[in-house]
Design an enzyme around this catalytic site. Structure first.
Site, PDB file in Angstrom:
ATOM      1  N   CYS A 265       0.722  -1.402   0.202  1.00  0.00           N
ATOM      2  CA  CYS A 265      -0.290   0.247  -0.084  1.00  0.00           C
ATOM      3  C   CYS A 265       0.812   1.037   0.113  1.00  0.00           C
ATOM      4  CB  CYS A 265      -1.262   0.134   1.176  1.00  0.00           C
ATOM      5  SG  CYS A 265      -0.353   0.068   2.847  1.00  0.00           S
TER       6      CYS A 265
ATOM      7  N   HIS B 197      -1.874   1.476   7.209  1.00  0.00           N
ATOM      8  CA  HIS B 197      -1.446   1.181   6.291  1.00  0.00           C
ATOM      9  C   HIS B 197      -1.609   3.021   5.023  1.00  0.00           C
ATOM     10  CE1 HIS B 197      -4.497  -0.440   2.804  1.00  0.00           C
ATOM     11  NE2 HIS B 197      -5.538   0.427   2.534  1.00  0.00           N
TER      12      HIS B 197
END
Length: 699
Positions: A44, A625
């Protein structure tokens, strides 16, 4: 011969399954640039950085129009032989083809890992670190300078700043000339001043992004448990505000305001797994205490390190252990396990004996340990002793009964504990350590005269093995273990009451974090600082390394300014993420007050910027994230990119505590891009979009 597809992909790559475009996307036609990137496994960070760069208009147009093909540098020893630039170009063309909802960036991931081994595999990484590598790699692959010449660094040497800055920029361009330099590079002014001779060194250095610090609160909140000496009082949970760079003494002073106990009557300990992990000294820094540590503060009347000739009580660390059915051949500690919270017990010097210590411990545990009644006594063991010994035992029993009586309500805690253990007369003839003759034995009682709830034994600091009798270890303060038989513990030890505690009113206190303006971070970046000992500066006048003062100023800003918010704080013993809310403008970020180069009053747009992309980080240090907010260069609509998922969002959703890397475009460049756009309805990259019923609320 192989010919590229219309979306920029290669047929051979598709045959090898390297670009893994879903079959359902073959007839898909969507908005160019609105394309997700599949997470290949902790990638990510890469997706977020790539989406930000993909939405830099001039860089994307450069690749879509194939201008990069004429500038690929295959012979640059500092580059990647053009392979990184080609892989990035393919990724941009697929993203902006409008034929895919999402793509799998396998080729790009492999190229990055091939040329930067730290990004091999599928570990978590930082999006800003990848962004730094990617910009540098693209620059070297697209560098128009085929043979770099040697250039000497220029120093101010008393010359005008304009002259020195122009020379520094020209020297930089003689070795570095690419679309990355044209778009992202600016110029610093660095000023170093020697603290001894006052020598001033002025240099101008290029930069690709600004890493700005966040104003850090000078205070922190620590959660501690206070253990009073009065056994009738339960431990208290407190939340105290202490300076981040303070010492243990600051913690004691702060806790003293809540407990009315003098700071010098406290000992701070880190308790882990039923034992003392560390006993802190007053001068120890608070930075050594992590938020997850279990910190206990004990009220005492002495110190752990006894001083010869002192009348202060001795503080003894005490562990609680339970015997287990399994024992080894020599009845050692392998059949003992720790339980409960350890204690720090103040022992008067003239009661420093096994008998006195047992009585004090019975008093300190009286809240959750029941004293056996006479009916429960197993009786005395029959021993052949003369009459004098019997009389001595009887007098000792009477003395213990008097010692075990509970204190009156009017007595203070200190007086009560002295009463239980016997009044301290301040006699110093006895040895002030546990090496006194009465404690030569490592275990007590050697024989049972009457029923004892537990036995006492000297142990090491771990509480899991016997102390050796070596001269070196015998000189250290021993720890004492209270060993309980399972049956005695079950009958007389109340575990529920022992674990009980009360919450002080301060437990509900939360240190409020006020939001920070982006300009505050930039101002802090340009503040004068003193170099650290690990990074001294060599003064050409003093001919030695000095801890000089350093100041960075902004001299020239690029077309696209990347601002990295330094949310991750690292020190020798701790790491933390700063979740402070940084408020940043979507439009009209004015840098005129920070740029020290003489300004062009006729072109105010040279100092005003509009936001075009944001890389976000959610989570903490160990996991997290990355996502992206980006403004589409064609439609002007903001979108939220979360790996392969893309959703439109409103501008009021962009600002959050997760903002990590900000991309700003200079307004004059934005207008120039808008004028040359081939769209029928040209829109500014940050123009307001009409309300959309499909807009997702990601907050």
């Amino acid at each position: 011969m192989e010919t590229r597809n219309k979306d920029g992909t290669w047929p051979s790559a598709q045959l090898c399954g390297m670009n893994n475009i879903p079959d359902e996307d073959e007839d898909f036609q969507g908005q160019p640039g609105i394309c997700g990137l599949t997470n290949l496994g902790n990638t990510c960070f890469m997706n977020s950085a790539q989406q930000c760069l993909s939405n830099v208009p001039q860089l994307t147009e450069y690749f879509l129009n194939n201008r990069y093909l004429e500038e690929l540098n295959f012979r640059n020893p500092l580059g990647m032989k053009g392979e990184l630039a080609e892989a990035y170009a393919d990724l941009v063309k697929q993203t902006w083809s409008g034929y895919h909802r999402s793509i799998v960036p396998n080729v790009f991931k492999n190229k990055v890992g091939h040329f930067a081994s730290q990004f091999l595999g599928y570990q978590q990484h930082d999006s800003q670190e990848l962004l730094s590598f990617l910009l540098d790699g693209l620059h070297e692959d697209l560098n128009r300078v085929k043979k770099k010449e040697y250039v000497e660094l220029c120093n101010g040497a008393g010359r005008p700043d304009l002259e020195v800055a122009q020379e520094a920029w020209q020297n930089h361009k003689r070795r570095n000339d690419s679309v990355i330099v044209d778009t992202f590079h600016g110029l610093f002014k660095s000023t170093l001043v020697c603290p001894d001779c006052g020598n001033v060194s002025v240099t101008f250095d290029p930069f690709c992004y600004l890493s700005v610090p966040l104003p850090v609160c000078s205070r922190r909140v620590l959660e501690v448990f206070f253990v009073p000496m009065d056994p009738r009082r339960k431990p208290e949970q407190h939340r105290v505000v202490v300076p981040k760079k303070g010492n243990i003494s600051d913690l004691c002073v702060a806790l003293s305001t809540h407990t009315s106990v003098a700071p010098d009557k406290m000992i701070v300990a880190d308790v882990f797994s039923h034992r003392f992990y560390k006993l802190y000294q007053l001068e120890d820094p608070l930075s050594g205490i992590l938020d997850r540590d279990d910190i206990f503060v004990y009220e005492v009347t002495g110190r752990i390190e006894p001083v010869e000739g002192s009348r202060d009580d001795i503080v003894v660390p005490v562990y609680l252990r339970e015997r287990t059915p399994s024992r080894d051949y020599n009845n050692s500690y392998y059949g003992l396990i720790l339980f409960g919270h350890p204690l720090l017990v103040s022992v008067p010097r003239d009661r420093f004996s096994w008998e006195g210590l047992y009585n004090i411990l019975m008093y300190r545990l009286s809240r959750y340990v029941t004293k056996p009644t006479s009916d429960e006594d197993d009786g005395d063991e029959k021993v052949d002793e003369d009459e004098d010994e019997d009389v001595e035992d009887d007098s000792s029993s009477e003395e213990e009964k008097e010692e075990m009586s509970a204190p009156t309500v009017n007595d203070g805690t200190r007086e009560a504990e002295q009463e239980q253990a016997g009044t301290s007369s301040g006699v110093t003839e006895r040895c002030p350590s546990l090496l006194d003759n009465s404690l030569r034995a490592s275990q007590w009682p050697p024989r049972r005269r009457r029923k004892q709830l537990f036995t006492l034994q000297t142990v090491n600091s771990n509480g899991t093995s016997d102390r050796t009798t070596s001269p070196e270890e015998m000189q250290t303060q021993p720890y004492i273990a209270m060993d309980w038989e399972p049956d005695m513990k079950r009958r007389y030890y109340d575990e529920v009451e022992a674990e009980g505690y009360v919450k002080h009113d301060c437990v509900g206190y939360m240190l409020k974090k006020s939001p920070v303006q982006l300009k505050e971070c930039i101002k802090l970046f340009t503040t004068v600082e003193t170099l650290e000992k690990e990074n001294p500066w060599y003064c050409s006048s003093c001919k030695q390394h000095q801890l000089a003062t350093k100041k960075l100023d902004l001299w020239m800003l690029p077309e696209v300014l990347i601002i990295h918010l330094k949310r991750f704080s690292f020190s020798k013993i701790s790491r933390e993420k700063l979740d402070t809310l940084v408020q940043f403008p979507i439009r009209d970020l004015d840098f005129s007050e920070f740029v020290i180069k003489p300004k062009n009053e006729s072109s105010p747009d040279l100092y005003k910027y509009d936001l075009i992309a944001v890389s976000n980080h959610y989570g903490g240090m160990r996991d997290g994230h990355y996502t992206t907010f980006a403004c589409n260069k064609d439609s002007g609509q903001w979108h939220y990119f979360d790996d392969n998922s893309v959703s439109p969002v409103n501008e009021n959703q962009i600002e959050s505590k997760a903002a990590y890397v900000l991309f700003y475009q200079r307004q004059d460049v934005g207008r120039r891009q808008s004028q040359t756009s081939s769209s029928d309805t040209p829109a500014s990259p940050v123009s307001s979009s009409t309300p959309n019923s499909d807009i997702m609320d990601i907050n």
